[in-house]
Scaffold this active site. Structure first.
Site, mmCIF file in Angstrom:
data_model
loop_
_atom_site.group_PDB
_atom_site.id
_atom_site.type_symbol
_atom_site.label_atom_id
_atom_site.label_comp_id
_atom_site.label_asym_id
_atom_site.label_seq_id
_atom_site.Cartn_x
_atom_site.Cartn_y
_atom_site.Cartn_z
ATOM 1 N N GLN A 126 29.143 2.840 -13.096
ATOM 2 C CA GLN A 126 29.025 1.897 -12.322
ATOM 3 C C GLN A 126 29.075 0.502 -13.685
ATOM 4 O OE1 GLN A 126 26.423 4.367 -12.425
ATOM 5 N NE2 GLN A 126 27.170 5.136 -10.304
ATOM 6 N N CYS A 147 20.435 1.879 -8.739
ATOM 7 C CA CYS A 147 20.867 2.441 -9.422
ATOM 8 C C CYS A 147 19.560 2.340 -10.230
ATOM 9 C CB CYS A 147 22.283 1.665 -9.908
ATOM 10 S SG CYS A 147 22.585 2.310 -11.556
ATOM 11 N N ASN A 192 19.162 4.722 -1.956
ATOM 12 C CA ASN A 192 20.294 4.894 -1.564
ATOM 13 C C ASN A 192 19.653 6.381 -1.290
ATOM 14 O OD1 ASN A 192 19.517 6.225 -4.312
ATOM 15 N ND2 ASN A 192 20.921 6.228 -5.042
ATOM 16 N N HIS A 199 19.941 10.768 -0.871
ATOM 17 C CA HIS A 199 20.053 11.607 -1.510
ATOM 18 C C HIS A 199 20.205 12.972 -1.395
ATOM 19 C CE1 HIS A 199 19.852 10.302 -6.020
ATOM 20 N NE2 HIS A 199 19.486 9.215 -5.416
ATOM 21 N N GLU A 216 26.906 12.299 -7.984
ATOM 22 C CA GLU A 216 26.541 10.356 -7.903
ATOM 23 C C GLU A 216 27.578 10.236 -6.666
ATOM 24 O OE1 GLU A 216 25.715 8.073 -10.069
ATOM 25 O OE2 GLU A 216 24.525 8.787 -11.456
ATOM 26 N N ARG A 217 27.721 9.880 -6.046
ATOM 27 C CA ARG A 217 28.243 9.640 -4.545
ATOM 28 C C ARG A 217 29.253 8.353 -5.727
ATOM 29 N NH1 ARG A 217 26.074 5.945 0.025
ATOM 30 N NH2 ARG A 217 25.136 4.591 -1.864
ATOM 31 N N CYS A 234 21.245 10.900 -13.203
ATOM 32 C CA CYS A 234 20.599 9.960 -12.818
ATOM 33 C C CYS A 234 19.557 8.844 -12.040
ATOM 34 C CB CYS A 234 21.503 10.500 -11.355
ATOM 35 S SG CYS A 234 21.614 9.894 -9.698
ATOM 36 N N GLY A 261 18.717 9.564 -8.543
ATOM 37 C CA GLY A 261 18.564 11.217 -8.165
ATOM 38 C C GLY A 261 17.188 12.476 -8.845
HETATM 39 N N1 LIG Z 1 25.677 6.606 -7.478
HETATM 40 C C1 LIG Z 1 24.857 6.455 -7.075
HETATM 41 C C2 LIG Z 1 24.878 4.509 -7.344
HETATM 42 C C3 LIG Z 1 24.037 4.978 -9.112
HETATM 43 C C4 LIG Z 1 22.932 5.594 -8.803
HETATM 44 C C5 LIG Z 1 22.800 6.289 -10.149
HETATM 45 N N2 LIG Z 1 23.792 5.353 -10.922
HETATM 46 C C6 LIG Z 1 21.302 6.026 -10.873
HETATM 47 O O1 LIG Z 1 21.359 5.526 -12.022
HETATM 48 O O2 LIG Z 1 19.741 5.764 -9.966
HETATM 49 C C7 LIG Z 1 25.187 5.289 -5.135
HETATM 50 O O3 LIG Z 1 26.291 5.922 -5.037
HETATM 51 O O4 LIG Z 1 24.351 6.036 -4.594
#
Ligand SMILES: N[C@H](CCC[C@H](N)C(=O)O)C(=O)O
Length: 300
Positions: free
Chosen positions: A46, A75, A173, A175, A224-225, A233, A236
């Site tokens: 990211q 994130c 976000n 999940h 990850e999206r 994550c 996550g």
């Molecule tokens: N890929 C995630 C964003 C980054 C999340 C992850 N890197 C974290 O530490 O929360 C999404 O599209 O919602």
């Protein structure tokens, strides 16, 4: 356009940090993708932007773009690097630091042991706010909560469809978390992209694969999206522990063993209770890079 950046990582989830407190860069999706590219750019899961506070009750704005160039809501591992950056660069002396993210405000605190603790706010279970379109789907009762059976079909109907049962929630976000017997051998590369792009998730979704070791430890892998499988994550890990606790599998404080390191999640269990994420945040190097493409006119 030449930009300065700082490369950082939190439990192996890696980031390019851009300091936009003096001036917004107005980068395009192509330029975010270039920065994230591990061959032609810097390389990151990211891109994190540090921007001026949009209101007097917060210290900064925190904006996140995935490696695919899309802006996302949150994130967690990045939030720990964010506070390490702003305090390390002398942009603030406050601790905790309050930052505005897309869907709210979070608090980030550097701990005496060097780790960072983030108040991630309360989880969201209201399906339309995930967002998750459950039309035509029937949930399965599981340990006092529910999981949703999803049919995963290879693009073009190639290969056999398979069924997975996922817990669905948002940490700001989206999940989708499934319990697996062995995380190390879970079909993350095969199922991850099919879950990410399943039509029931209109804004796509992050796909978690959680092995419950005991009531206070899990092993977790996340597709990850917008980034693919990452070494850790943060959101996550929050989603997996909240789901595991609601399914009756986990206690209030859980150590999450990700491939890139250890995260600790705390959730008291009430729908309004905040989730707390604690873990490492490291600066790797500082650098400068020439970005292709002309600077963008300021956003209207
Ligand atoms: N890929 C995630 C964003 C980054 C999340 C992850 N890197 C974290 O530490 O929360 C999404 O599209 O919602």
């Amino acid at each position: 356009m030449r930009v300065r950046f700082t490369k950082m990582q939190g439990a192996g989830n890696d980031f390019v940090v851009l300091d936009e407190t003096a001036a917004l860069l107005n980068l395009t999706a192509d330029q975010y993708r270039f920065l994230a590219d591990r061959h032609f750019g810097v390389g990151a899961d990211q891109i994190l932007s540090v921007r001026p506070a949009p209101a007097p009750d917060v210290d900064f704005e925190y904006v996140i773009h995935n490696a695919d160039g899309g802006e996302v809501e949150h994130c967690g591992n990045g939030a720990r690097c964010f506070v390490r950056y702003v305090r390390g660069q002398g942009l603030t002396v406050r601790n905790p630091v309050r930052v505005k993210v897309k869907n709210g405000v979070i608090e980030l605190a550097e701990q005496p042991d060097g780790r960072v603790r983030v108040n991630m706010g309360a989880p969201v279970f209201d399906l339309p706010r995930v967002p998750f379109d459950s039309a035509g789907l029937t949930p399965l009762a599981e340990g006092g909560w529910q999981v949703w059976p999803l049919a995963l079909e290879q693009a073009g109907g190639r290969g056999a469809a398979c069924m997975v049962s996922v817990a669905v929630l948002s940490i700001g976000n989206p999940h989708a978390v499934q319990v697996v017997a062995q995380a190390d051998t879970a079909p993350v590369a095969e199922q991850g992209p099919l879950i990410e792009t399943h039509p029931a998730f209109p804004r796509r979704v992050n796909a978690g694969f959680m092995q419950v070791l005991d009531r206070r430890q899990i092993r977790l892998r996340v597709w990850e999206r917008g980034a693919g499988e990452t070494l850790a994550c943060g959101t996550g890990a929050c989603a997996a522990v909240v789901a595991g606790r609601r399914l009756g599998l986990l206690d209030e404080r859980v150590d999450v063993h990700a491939r890139g390191g250890l995260l600790t999640i705390e959730w008291a269990g009430g729908e309004r209770d905040a989730v707390f994420l604690t873990g490492p945040a490291q600066t790797v190097f500082h650098g400068e890079i020439d970005l292709p493409g002309a600077p963008q006119p300021p956003a209207r």
